[in-house]
Design a protein around this motif. Structure first.
Motif, short mmCIF file in Angstrom:
data_model
loop_
_atom_site.label_atom_id
_atom_site.label_comp_id
_atom_site.label_asym_id
_atom_site.label_seq_id
_atom_site.Cartn_x
_atom_site.Cartn_y
_atom_site.Cartn_z
N HIS A 140 27.21 -55.46 22.73
CA HIS A 140 27.58 -55.30 24.39
C HIS A 140 28.50 -54.31 24.41
CE1 HIS A 140 30.91 -58.03 22.81
NE2 HIS A 140 31.72 -57.43 23.92
N GLU A 141 29.71 -54.02 23.54
CA GLU A 141 30.68 -53.15 23.59
C GLU A 141 29.82 -51.51 23.45
OE1 GLU A 141 33.81 -53.31 20.96
OE2 GLU A 141 34.38 -55.47 22.02
N VAL A 142 28.78 -51.45 22.45
CA VAL A 142 28.27 -50.60 22.08
C VAL A 142 27.34 -50.10 23.45
CG1 VAL A 142 26.25 -49.29 20.94
CG2 VAL A 142 27.90 -50.69 19.58
N GLU A 143 26.63 -51.07 24.13
CA GLU A 143 25.88 -50.73 25.07
C GLU A 143 26.85 -50.25 26.62
OE1 GLU A 143 23.62 -54.00 26.15
OE2 GLU A 143 22.30 -53.95 24.57
N GLU A 144 27.96 -50.98 26.50
CA GLU A 144 28.99 -50.44 27.88
C GLU A 144 29.46 -49.08 27.48
OE1 GLU A 144 32.94 -52.15 29.55
OE2 GLU A 144 32.15 -53.06 27.94
N ALA A 145 29.85 -48.74 26.28
CA ALA A 145 30.53 -47.28 25.83
C ALA A 145 29.20 -46.18 26.12
CB ALA A 145 30.88 -47.63 24.32
N THR A 146 28.16 -46.79 25.50
CA THR A 146 27.00 -45.65 25.75
C THR A 146 26.70 -45.53 27.32
OG1 THR A 146 25.92 -46.36 23.66
CG2 THR A 146 24.61 -45.17 25.10
N SER A 147 26.64 -46.56 27.92
CA SER A 147 26.48 -46.34 29.63
C SER A 147 27.46 -45.61 30.05
CB SER A 147 26.34 -47.71 30.10
OG SER A 147 25.96 -47.76 31.55
N THR A 148 28.67 -46.03 29.66
CA THR A 148 29.99 -45.04 30.44
C THR A 148 29.86 -43.83 30.23
OG1 THR A 148 31.21 -47.04 30.22
CG2 THR A 148 32.23 -44.87 30.54
N LEU A 149 29.28 -43.36 28.83
CA LEU A 149 29.23 -41.90 28.31
C LEU A 149 28.08 -41.25 29.30
CD1 LEU A 149 30.04 -39.73 26.46
CD2 LEU A 149 28.59 -40.71 24.73
N ILE A 150 27.22 -41.83 29.29
CA ILE A 150 25.84 -41.13 30.05
C ILE A 150 26.30 -40.94 31.39
CG2 ILE A 150 23.51 -41.65 30.62
CD1 ILE A 150 23.08 -43.29 28.35
N THR A 151 27.15 -42.12 31.94
CA THR A 151 27.23 -41.88 33.55
C THR A 151 28.12 -40.69 33.63
OG1 THR A 151 26.88 -44.10 33.80
CG2 THR A 151 28.36 -43.13 35.60
N THR A 152 29.33 -40.65 32.75
CA THR A 152 30.30 -39.92 32.67
C THR A 152 29.97 -38.32 32.29
OG1 THR A 152 31.95 -41.57 32.03
CG2 THR A 152 32.86 -39.16 31.94
N ARG A 153 28.83 -38.30 31.51
CA ARG A 153 28.36 -37.19 31.14
C ARG A 153 27.43 -36.30 32.33
NH1 ARG A 153 25.39 -37.39 25.64
NH2 ARG A 153 27.46 -37.41 24.93
N LYS A 154 26.90 -37.23 33.09
CA LYS A 154 26.04 -36.80 34.15
C LYS A 154 26.90 -36.34 35.17
CE LYS A 154 21.80 -39.93 33.83
NZ LYS A 154 21.16 -40.94 34.41
N CYS A 155 28.14 -37.00 35.54
CA CYS A 155 29.05 -36.60 36.65
C CYS A 155 29.57 -35.24 36.25
CB CYS A 155 30.21 -37.56 36.70
SG CYS A 155 31.39 -37.23 38.12
#
Length: 729
Positions: A140-155
């Motif tokens: 769950h931490e990996v998925e959360e960190a990956t999702s945050t990274l993807i969102t932040t990278r898109k922004c």
């Protein structure tokens, strides 16, 4: 190097350039503000300078060249100041304002975008770190960190694109804006110098002429300086107290000052003190001042009432005394030559005052002694100024019947006159009359020209009604239509030429019977008493009586006050136009004289039956000044002589007609011609003991002598009389 690193390096470089540009533009805005402030100070100083130039120009109005130069320079400098104001206004708008807006708005947006970009980049880096630190065991931490990274990278990617676009847009916009502002400023500079060049190029010819004049002034100044230095050296070599070798006075000085200078005046107090004062002779008075700017103190009110004499019986030298009926004034000059000059100046002023009074006296005598006529105007009973010019002459002449309209076209309120015909004209008809020539019509303005008393009387003797009865007598029979005020100039010109030059509208004189009939109907001559202004003037006893030929009465009867009786038909049957002119001139009947001239009478014809006398001599015998003036205005020869060698001036002198003598002298009559008895007019007047005519003749002769040579002052009691010519057209 990866693409992201290269992009990052380029962005950093652009950011550095933007920061440097911001600093330099901010500095340039401040420098531009300083330049504009300095320019405004410069403009204010220039305005004050131009104002000073204009003040100096107004002060130097008397010096035309200096005033004109300062005025032109002030105007040009004011224009240049205006051009500078436009330049600095353009700098304010194009340089300062645009650069200021770029720094404060565009660069500010860039900085705000950069802050957002830096924040998102930091967020992305934090997300990358968290994603790297996430343990495998905790999905769950990996998925959360990956999702945050993807969102932040898109922004980050979206914001990075916006930021790059903003960076490069600012960089691309900065150059055109800077170039555009500088281009506007340079165009303003170009306009300044172009307009300044054009302005100075316009006044370049004036400046070149002024430079040439100034060069000549420098040369003249150098010459005057050398001359003054030479005079100064000469004066230093001479040893004298006062130079009175060039003492002069002038009784006809334009400013009225006959002579002026310092004199010592003895006071009238008990101590008899002497004071040095500035004396002058002006306006027939002796005056002095304590200082040049003080008010005048009158010593002698009227020099005609005083006498002057040198004084040798007092202790002081070079003294002379001016004595008036009420007081005396003792004066002292600085040398004998100055004393003589002052005495002569006072004597000359006394003589000049007598001449002025004498001249005015004889002008008045001319008005009073002018022979009477049938006119109701008497110049002796009214001020002279009132009858010579302006509305008074217009009103008087227009008051005659028919004179309220133009004689030839009927235009109301005519203000021009034909002085030899005695009619009033409108301005258009007067122009046509001028084109006929002075032998036919002499035109003068009723309001713009000066009128002599005798000429004004002449205008009141005839008038439009009388002349139209003569020159348009046949119009009714021929059923001709006279031009009106609205008629064309061609119609008026044709009518006037037919009327006065071709004389088509005269009643035909079919033999002597028609002449007698016309004389009976139009002109009833009768015996009447004639008023005389100067009844004391008598003809010389040695004068021979004229023969009673053709109904013309003798001078003896005429001088007794009897005018011609011409109602006898037997007398009229033998009259032709020349004879009619002679009889009418003798009888002082101007309408009949005008009719005779209209029918072709010769103005200088002679009467073989009456000692070859001319109509002008007959008018002299008739005693009419106005009849003489009418004949002279129509071309009579003032010097035509009769069989005895006597001209009109001789006859007027014999008969004691002072007004006629004065008239003939004004009109150029010669007084040097002698008759068959060897007498000239002056000798005749002397024999008749006629003081008035003797004085007039001597004054006229003195005029001629003074014009021919520079002589001494005339004798007291005689005057230089201005005999004016009244024959102007």
């Amino acid at each position: 190097m990866c693409f992201l690193c290269l992009c990052r390096a380029n962005i950093d470089e652009v950011e550095t350039d933007v920061v440097e540009i911001e600093a330099k533009l901010d500095k340039l805005v401040k420098l531009c503000s300083g330049m504009i402030e300095a320019g405004r100070v410069y403009i204010s100083a220039n305005k004050l300078f131009v104002s000073g130039i204009r003040d100096l120009s107004h002060h130097c109005k008397k010096e035309e060249m200096i005033s004109e130069c300062l005025e032109k320079c002030g105007e040009s400098l004011q224009e240049i100041v205006n051009y500078h104001m436009i330049l600095f206004d353009q700098a304010q708008r194009s340089v300062k304002q645009q650069l200021h807006n770029f720094v404060k708005e565009d660069v500010r947006k860039f900085k705000e975008t950069k802050k957002q970009f830096d924040k998102v980049r930091e967020d992305m880096e934090i997300a990358q770190v968290k994603n790297a630190q996430a343990p495998r065991s905790k999905l769950h931490e990996v998925e959360e960190a990956t999702s945050t990274l993807i969102t932040t990278r898109k922004c980050f990617r979206h914001l990075a694109l916006d930021y790059v676009l903003q960076v490069f847009q600012n960089k691309s916009d900065s150059s055109p804006k800077n170039d555009n502002s500088m281009l506007s400023f340079m165009q303003a500079q170009h306009s300044l110098f172009q307009q300044g060049f054009n302005l100075l190029d316009e006044i370049d010819p004036y400046m070149k002429n002024l430079a040439a004049e100034l060069d000549q002034l420098v040369i003249d100044s150098a010459m005057e300086k050398r001359e003054m230095e030479h005079k100064h050296a000469t004066i230093q070599q001479r040893d004298f107290a006062y130079d009175d070798s060039k003492v002069e006075f002038n009784v006809d000085a334009p400013n009225g000052v006959v002579m002026e200078g310092y004199l010592f005046k003895r006071a009238s107090n008990a101590f008899k003190t002497w004071n040095r004062r500035w004396f002058s002779i002006q306006n027939s008075q002796l005056v002095y001042q304590k200082r040049l700017k003080d008010a005048l103190t009158v010593v002698v009110e009227d020099l005609r009432l005083c006498s002057v004499k040198p004084c040798e019986d007092i202790e002081r030298r070079f003294c002379f005394e001016v004595v008036s009926p009420t007081k005396s004034c003792m004066l002292q000059a600085e040398s004998e030559k100055l004393r003589q000059a002052w005495i002569q100046a006072v004597q000359a002023s006394i003589a000049s005052a007598y001449r002025e009074i004498s001249e005015n006296y004889y002008i008045e005598r001319l008005d009073r002694t002018a022979s009477p006529s049938t006119s109701s105007i008497d110049s002796a009973s009214e001020p002279r100024e009132r009858i010579v010019k302006g509305e008074s002459i217009l009103q008087r002449v227009q008051s005659l019947p028919g004179n309220e309209i133009c004689c030839d076209c009927g235009q109301a309120d005519p203000r021009w006159a034909s002085i030899n015909l005695g009619i009033l004209l409108c301005i258009e008809c007067s122009g046509i009359h001028r084109s006929l020539g002075v032998h036919c019509s002499k035109v003068r303005s009723l309001t713009l020209d000066t009128w002599e008393p005798e000429l004004m009387k002449l205008m009141c003797e005839i008038g439009n009604t009388v002349i139209n009865q003569i020159y348009e007598g046949a119009c009714e029979e021929q059923r001709l239509k006279k031009p009106g005020p609205s008629s064309s100039r061609q119609e008026k010109e044709a009518w006037i030429k037919a009327k006065y030059v071709e004389r088509k509208f005269l009643k035909k004189m079919c033999g002597s019977e028609a002449l007698v009939e016309g004389s009976r109907k139009s002109h009833h001559w009768s015996v009447k008493k004639c008023r005389r202004h100067n009844s004391s003037i008598r003809a010389p006893k040695t004068r021979r009586k004229y023969r009673h030929n053709a109904g013309i009465m003798s001078p003896a009867n005429l001088s007794a006050g009897t005018c011609l009786e011409a109602s006898d038909p037997e007398d009229g049957r033998e009259l032709d136009p020349n004879a009619l002119l002679h009889k009418a001139s003798r009888a002082r009947n101007l309408p009949v004289m005008a009719e005779a001239l209209a029918h072709g009478a010769d103005i200088n014809s002679v009467s073989e039956e009456d000692e070859s006398k001319s109509p002008l001599i007959q008018a002299v015998a008739g005693g009419s000044l106005i009849a003489c003036e009418f004949l002279l205005q129509n071309g009579a020869d003032v010097n035509q002589r009769d069989i005895r060698g006597r001209a009109p001036l001789h006859h007027a002198t014999c008969l004691g007609h002072t007004g006629q003598v004065c008239l003939f002298l004004k009109r150029g009559a010669s007084q040097v011609e002698v008759d068959k008895d060897g007498q000239d007019p002056l000798s005749i007047a002397v024999q008749a003991a006629n003081a008035d005519i003797v004085t007039l003749l001597r004054l006229a002769r003195m005029n001629e002598e003074m014009r021919e040579a520079d002589g001494p002052f005339g004798q007291p009691g005689f005057t230089s009389y201005a005999f004016r010519d009244s024959s102007r057209t």
